[in-house]
Design an enzyme around this catalytic site. Structure first.
Site, PDB file in Angstrom:
ATOM      1  N   LEU A  12       1.325  -1.509   0.054  1.00 53.40           N
ATOM      2  CA  LEU A  12       0.108  -0.023  -0.080  1.00 53.40           C
ATOM      3  C   LEU A  12       0.725   0.796   0.014  1.00 53.40           C
ATOM      4  O   LEU A  12       1.927   1.506   0.393  1.00 53.40           O
ATOM      5  CB  LEU A  12      -1.143   0.122   1.345  1.00 53.40           C
ATOM      6  CG  LEU A  12      -2.402  -0.969   1.546  1.00 53.40           C
ATOM      7  CD1 LEU A  12      -3.364  -0.605   2.572  1.00 53.40           C
ATOM      8  CD2 LEU A  12      -2.919  -0.253  -0.169  1.00 53.40           C
ATOM      9  N   ASP A  13       0.548   2.452  -0.789  1.00 55.13           N
ATOM     10  CA  ASP A  13       1.581   2.896  -0.978  1.00 55.13           C
ATOM     11  C   ASP A  13       1.245   4.577   0.410  1.00 55.13           C
ATOM     12  O   ASP A  13       0.817   3.963   1.051  1.00 55.13           O
ATOM     13  CB  ASP A  13       1.811   3.908  -2.575  1.00 55.13           C
ATOM     14  CG  ASP A  13       0.093   5.218  -2.219  1.00 55.13           C
ATOM     15  OD1 ASP A  13      -0.034   5.071  -3.188  1.00 55.13           O
ATOM     16  OD2 ASP A  13      -0.780   4.864  -1.637  1.00 55.13           O
ATOM     17  N   PRO A  14       2.014   5.335   0.586  1.00 55.18           N
ATOM     18  CA  PRO A  14       1.577   5.711   2.182  1.00 55.18           C
ATOM     19  C   PRO A  14       1.008   6.371   2.542  1.00 55.18           C
ATOM     20  O   PRO A  14       0.404   6.979   3.116  1.00 55.18           O
ATOM     21  CB  PRO A  14       2.753   6.679   2.174  1.00 55.18           C
ATOM     22  CG  PRO A  14       4.439   5.848   1.272  1.00 55.18           C
ATOM     23  CD  PRO A  14       3.139   5.317   0.302  1.00 55.18           C
ATOM     24  N   GLN A  45      -3.256   2.655  -5.689  1.00 52.92           N
ATOM     25  CA  GLN A  45      -3.281   3.713  -5.360  1.00 52.92           C
ATOM     26  C   GLN A  45      -3.576   4.147  -6.391  1.00 52.92           C
ATOM     27  O   GLN A  45      -3.109   3.811  -7.283  1.00 52.92           O
ATOM     28  CB  GLN A  45      -3.028   3.410  -3.909  1.00 52.92           C
ATOM     29  CG  GLN A  45      -2.819   2.295  -3.194  1.00 52.92           C
ATOM     30  CD  GLN A  45      -2.019   1.823  -2.459  1.00 52.92           C
ATOM     31  OE1 GLN A  45      -1.698   1.837  -2.973  1.00 52.92           O
ATOM     32  NE2 GLN A  45      -2.223   0.726  -2.082  1.00 52.92           N
ATOM     33  N   ARG A  66      -6.249   5.312  -8.058  1.00 55.33           N
ATOM     34  CA  ARG A  66      -5.851   6.970  -8.386  1.00 55.33           C
ATOM     35  C   ARG A  66      -6.557   7.356 -10.326  1.00 55.33           C
ATOM     36  O   ARG A  66      -7.390   7.801 -10.719  1.00 55.33           O
ATOM     37  CB  ARG A  66      -4.767   7.247  -8.872  1.00 55.33           C
ATOM     38  CG  ARG A  66      -3.335   7.623  -7.714  1.00 55.33           C
ATOM     39  CD  ARG A  66      -2.567   7.831  -7.838  1.00 55.33           C
ATOM     40  NE  ARG A  66      -1.763   7.863  -6.155  1.00 55.33           N
ATOM     41  CZ  ARG A  66      -1.619   7.613  -5.849  1.00 55.33           C
ATOM     42  NH1 ARG A  66      -1.706   5.860  -5.630  1.00 55.33           N
ATOM     43  NH2 ARG A  66      -0.858   7.456  -4.424  1.00 55.33           N
TER      44      ARG A  66
END
Length: 477
Positions: A90-92, A477, A350
């Protein structure tokens, strides 16, 4: 005296039986890289009583190897750590379920790359950024007063089922060994199609609508440069033309496939570097803590839990929006929407947010992202630990982790995951191979394919910029 082989084998099997292996979920906090989550979890697991058998077993194994192979074996001078990996980054900017494998459980992590996932995202209308989310640079602002809930709900119909999805702007592939932005910098046209991937959205629902002036999901303040805006417009034009253009000739498709394969090879190498973030090498100048310096409680109560780890390079990658921040617009501003979706792996949330803005004759970006489910691991469920419980001490987190690993190993009711279809890059004859052989990397969800580590890990030194790079890369994401 050296013990007979049969006795040593029985002892090894007994030690293995007492160690904990398996898979469990953890709720990743916003602002932290997935690699940093593993480092922080190891900080609590390594000195714990729960994982002492695993540490002891690996220590004994290294000692045997050292005796057999010689005293100069460097591996045995490194710190023994609990072997861990994760099953999809999972990205930040995102929070939610991050699947972790412990010990032999890391061998099962690859199967989670093909799971369906459920996400909740907040889309804010009226502007687009180079990253398609709230931490990028503003590329353009558009009218938004006309956007209504019924209009957005109608637009969602075009995202249900299977369709070809474009990657986010900054995830566009190399062509002929050159990133797309280099063509724009040199004033050259993009030579071929941008690779899309087929995705499948099985469930899509608008769960909450925020009227203008009722939310604080703000656009970022920083604006893109003229070059960045020009590059984005060129790529968007290519994407728009591509969706209505004729198919590639066999020669063009062969060249396009080669370019994609070259890109995948490049991405695999980059992903392996990202994997190195999981390890930290102890500083040569830093000496181990002296026992007398470790705070102790009374013997009846036992030792205090380990102190919270010093924030690592991947701990605070997303700047917080101050409560007193002023909105970047005049008047009430745009509406926003919270949307829940269940998608195949490889889906770019996104891109969905960006494309939804276009569907309602405006623009949009992703303001929040939460992965509420991955496979059979559900946020708040019996197999998903809250990250904050780690700081409460082993008495709090250890019983939960042990129960979760027991579930995974068949002592509970949690089934192991099946492997539904995952998103494939369009027009690539090697897509099926790539889906099963890709090394860790960041894909949407946003997530990346992370290769489980092969043994209880020794500490290694991460690059100072790698975690920051994860923040701008595109995983779920």
């Amino acid at each position: 005296m050296k013990l007979p082989l049969s006795i040593r084998m029985v002892a090894a099997r007994s030690a293995s039986a007492s160690t904990l292996d398996g898979v469990f979920g953890i709720k990743k906090p916003v602002g932290m890289s997935s690699a940093q989550v593993i480092r922080d979890v190891q900080h609590h697991f390594n000195p714990s009583a729960l994982f002492k058998p695993m540490i002891d077993e690996e220590t004994a194994k290294r000692k045997r190897q050292s005796n057999h192979r010689g005293k100069n074996r460097a591996k045995n001078r490194d710190e023994v750590r609990v072997k861990m990996g994760h099953g999809g980054t999972l990205d930040p900017l995102a929070t939610g379920v991050l699947i972790l494998g412990v010990g032999n459980g890391t061998k099962s992590l690859q199967s989670f790359l093909a799971c369906t996932k459920t996400y909740e995202t907040v889309v804010v209308f009226g502007a687009s950024t180079d990253t398609y989310d709230r931490v990028g640079k503003i590329l353009k602002q558009t009218a938004y007063d006309h956007i209504t809930r019924p209009m957005v709900e109608e637009a969602l119909n075009s995202f249900r089922g299977k369709f070809q999805q474009m990657p986010p702007l900054y995830s566009a592939l190399k062509m002929e060994g050159k990133p797309l932005y280099e063509y724009a910098r040199e004033g050259k046209p993009i030579p071929r199609e941008i690779a899309t991937r087929e995705v499948d959205v099985s469930d899509l629902e608008l769960v909450e609508w925020y009227e203008p002036g009722t939310h604080s999901h703000y656009w970022p303040a920083e604006e893109a440069t003229n070059f960045e805006i020009s590059f984005a417009e060129q790529v968007w034009k290519v994407e728009k033309d591509q969706m209505t253009s004729k198919k590639l000739t066999p020669e063009e498709e062969e060249a396009d496939t080669k370019a994609r394969n070259d890109h995948e090879n490049f991405k695999r190498k980059a992903d392996e570097k990202v994997d190195a973030l999981v390890f930290d090498r102890l500083s040569k100048r830093k000496k181990p803590n002296n026992q007398k310096d470790v705070p102790m409680m009374s013997g009846a109560l036992g030792e205090m839990p380990p102190a919270a780890p010093t924030p690592g390079k991947g701990s605070n990658l997303i700047p917080e929006t101050p409560d007193s921040a002023s909105p970047p617009w005049e008047g009430k501003g745009p509406a926003a929407a919270r949307i829940r979706m269940t998608v195949t792996s490889g889906f770019y949330v996104r891109s969905f947010c960006h494309d939804l803005g276009i569907k309602v004759a405006s623009s949009a970006m992703m303001a929040e992202l939460c992965r509420s489910r991955q496979g059979e691991f559900v946020l708040g469920g019996s197999n998903c630990l809250d990250f904050s419980d780690l700081s409460k001490g082993e008495d709090v987190w250890a019983p939960q982790v042990q129960a979760m690993l027991n579930q995974w190993n068949g002592k509970g009711q949690t089934p192991k995951p099946t492997s539904p279809s995952r998103a494939q890059v369009n027009k690539s004859p090697n897509a099926a191979h790539n889906a099963s052989s890709l090394q860790p990397g960041i894909e949407e969800g946003e997530e990346s394919k992370v290769k489980p580590q092969a043994s209880v890990e020794k500490s290694q030194s991460p690059s100072s910029s790698k975690d920051a790079a994860v923040a701008s890369a595109d995983p779920s994401q």
